[in-house]
Design an enzyme around this catalytic site. Structure first.
Site, PDB file in Angstrom:
ATOM      1  N   LYS A  85       0.834  -1.200   0.000  1.00  0.00           N
ATOM      2  CA  LYS A  85       0.000   0.000   0.000  1.00  0.00           C
ATOM      3  C   LYS A  85       0.872   1.255   0.000  1.00  0.00           C
ATOM      4  O   LYS A  85       0.666   2.166  -0.805  1.00  0.00           O
ATOM      5  CB  LYS A  85      -0.954  -0.019   1.212  1.00  0.00           C
ATOM      6  CG  LYS A  85      -1.929  -1.205   1.150  1.00  0.00           C
ATOM      7  CD  LYS A  85      -2.893  -1.241   2.312  1.00  0.00           C
ATOM      8  CE  LYS A  85      -2.276  -1.671   3.617  1.00  0.00           C
ATOM      9  NZ  LYS A  85      -1.731  -3.050   3.615  1.00  0.00           N
ATOM     10  N   THR A  86       1.870   1.283   0.903  1.00  0.00           N
ATOM     11  CA  THR A  86       2.757   2.451   0.948  1.00  0.00           C
ATOM     12  C   THR A  86       3.548   2.557  -0.357  1.00  0.00           C
ATOM     13  O   THR A  86       3.716   3.654  -0.916  1.00  0.00           O
ATOM     14  CB  THR A  86       3.769   2.297   2.119  1.00  0.00           C
ATOM     15  OG1 THR A  86       3.064   1.885   3.280  1.00  0.00           O
ATOM     16  CG2 THR A  86       4.513   3.574   2.386  1.00  0.00           C
ATOM     17  N   ASP A 130      -1.450   6.095   6.800  1.00  0.00           N
ATOM     18  CA  ASP A 130      -1.520   4.671   7.079  1.00  0.00           C
ATOM     19  C   ASP A 130      -2.470   4.440   8.259  1.00  0.00           C
ATOM     20  O   ASP A 130      -2.644   5.333   9.091  1.00  0.00           O
ATOM     21  CB  ASP A 130      -0.105   4.167   7.428  1.00  0.00           C
ATOM     22  CG  ASP A 130       0.012   2.666   7.240  1.00  0.00           C
ATOM     23  OD1 ASP A 130      -0.860   2.071   6.582  1.00  0.00           O
ATOM     24  OD2 ASP A 130       0.981   2.085   7.750  1.00  0.00           O
ATOM     25  N   THR A 179      -5.865  -1.873   7.169  1.00  0.00           N
ATOM     26  CA  THR A 179      -6.006  -3.331   7.208  1.00  0.00           C
ATOM     27  C   THR A 179      -7.435  -3.684   7.617  1.00  0.00           C
ATOM     28  O   THR A 179      -7.803  -4.839   7.619  1.00  0.00           O
ATOM     29  CB  THR A 179      -5.047  -3.925   8.261  1.00  0.00           C
ATOM     30  OG1 THR A 179      -5.232  -3.210   9.485  1.00  0.00           O
ATOM     31  CG2 THR A 179      -3.605  -3.810   7.827  1.00  0.00           C
ATOM     32  N   ARG A 238       6.638  -8.181   1.750  1.00  0.00           N
ATOM     33  CA  ARG A 238       7.510  -7.784   2.870  1.00  0.00           C
ATOM     34  C   ARG A 238       8.132  -9.022   3.527  1.00  0.00           C
ATOM     35  O   ARG A 238       9.305  -9.026   3.878  1.00  0.00           O
ATOM     36  CB  ARG A 238       6.734  -6.959   3.903  1.00  0.00           C
ATOM     37  CG  ARG A 238       7.624  -6.600   5.106  1.00  0.00           C
ATOM     38  CD  ARG A 238       6.942  -5.704   6.110  1.00  0.00           C
ATOM     39  NE  ARG A 238       6.718  -4.375   5.594  1.00  0.00           N
ATOM     40  CZ  ARG A 238       5.563  -3.717   5.691  1.00  0.00           C
ATOM     41  NH1 ARG A 238       4.534  -4.277   6.283  1.00  0.00           N
ATOM     42  NH2 ARG A 238       5.447  -2.515   5.189  1.00  0.00           N
TER      43      ARG A 238
END
Ligand code: ADP
Length: 356
Positions: A85-86, A130, A179, A238
């Site tokens: 997302k980032t 975020d 999330t 990640r």
């Protein structure tokens, strides 16, 4: 493009008996310090692998807003942590040729934090928030007119002399990430023009991500080695990058390793107790508890959280999504149920049983 970080994008050391969890999809504290995430982060559209539907939708919107010389519509990205997302916000900023200011909801507790951030925005810039579902009510109320009419309403003075002053803002784009989309209030959710889910990655996309990261780290890895990491990283870039770094450490201390192959990956990940499906001790404790103490379920989330000593929100947003995705766990109105596939998986290797 420049990245302007405002406040802290919090990291979440997810502690398991005092240790960070290798398979935690959130950024670990040591990664934030070393900026590990940043060195492997895709910088442009072509480097952003997978999520083709999301890319297709956003590519059209970016093209349209560039040709109309307008700010991009506000975008809400949701899905489990570590899926990009980032990264997508930064890639969008690069495509649009603007800055991206990065912050997270917990850093915007006071009204002046929000006001300061909004007043510093330049035309068409991106503001990435975020965990947007954690914004306070006051922060959300400041954002509503900012998102809809590009203005903020400030109250000046106190009591009977209090006046509301409107301040115009440049047209900007909010990229919200969460999330937990269900926890966002509907007035805030309705202000996003584009809402999109990020999904767990397919094996072939993960394989590409791992090969790219290995190249950047200067590590030779065989096709089978890369696919082995892809199978064990819970569909999450990640985690793929993190496992690759642990495999690299393992390879560094072995003698005469020319190339990282499947066998080496297997040995390295066994050492970290990551099994061939990408489950670790936390997953196995959760599944074993439901199987052994509740005859496969159903078990309520709060009972699970109390028994495992974890926060229910952590279980729900960090641990469970992957177990649901691979069909090891089901959510029912009466609680969580473990499937026969999970029972078979845990039974197939005694070393995977819950430690006493
Ligand atoms: P999120 O914001 O969803 O928690 P991030 O955008 O911070 O996730 O992604 C975590 C890391 O995973 C990034 O630093 C990057 O290295 C890697 N990553 C994420 N998405 C991709 C992708 N589509 N292609 C390649 N690497 C990715």
């Amino acid at each position: 493009m420049a990245i302007v970080s405002s406040g802290s994008k919090k990291s979440y050391p997810y502690n398991l008996n005092g240790k960070s969890r290798l398979l935690d999809p959130k950024t670990l504290e040591e990664e934030t310090k070393k900026r590990n995430d940043d060195s492997l982060r895709p910088k442009c559209w072509n480097e952003f692998i997978g999520q083709s539907e999301l890319k297709e939708v956003l590519a059209i919107s970016v093209k349209a807003s560039l040709s109309r010389k307008e700010a991009l519509d506000h975008v809400l990205l949701y899905g489990p942590p570590g899926l990009g997302k980032t990264t997508m916000a930064l890639v969008l900023a690069k495509e649009l040729g603007v800055k991206c200011r990065i912050t997270s909801a917990p850093a915007l507790e006071r009204p002046r934090d929000v006001i300061g951030l909004l007043l510093n925005l330049k035309p068409h810039e991106l503001l990435f928030i975020d965990e947007i579902h954690r914004l306070t009510k006051v922060a959300q109320e400041l954002l509503y007119p900012a998102l809809e009419d590009f203005r903020i309403d400030l109250t000046v003075g106190k009591g009977t002399t209090a006046r509301t002053r409107e301040i115009d803002l440049p047209r900007f784009t909010l990229i919200g990430a969460t999330t937990s989309p269900a926890s966002i209030s509907s007035p805030l959710r309705d202000r996003f023009g584009i809402t999109h889910r990020l999904n767990f990655y397919h094996l072939d996309d993960l394989d590409k991500i791992i090969k790219r990261a290995a190249d950047l780290l200067g590590l030779s890895i065989s096709a089978e080695g890369s696919q082995e990491i892809a199978r064990r990283c819970r569909g999450t870039p990640r985690i793929a990058n993190r496992l690759l770094r642990r495999v690299r450490d393992f390879a560094t201390v072995q003698e005469n390793i020319q190339i990282v192959d499947q066998n080496l990956v297997d040995n390295a990940l066994k050492l970290h107790q990551v099994d061939e499906c990408g489950l670790d001790q936390t997953d196995r404790r959760l599944l074993s508890f439901i199987i052994e103490a509740h005859n496969c379920g159903p078990v309520g989330l709060e009972t699970l959280a109390a028994a495992l000593g974890e926060e229910s929100a952590t279980l729900e947003t960090v641990v469970e999504p992957f177990l649901l995705q691979i069909g090891f766990l089901k959510r029912t109105p009466r609680g969580r149920v473990v499937t026969s596939a999970a029972v078979d998986h845990l039974n197939c290797d005694d070393s995977l049983r819950m430690p006493n």
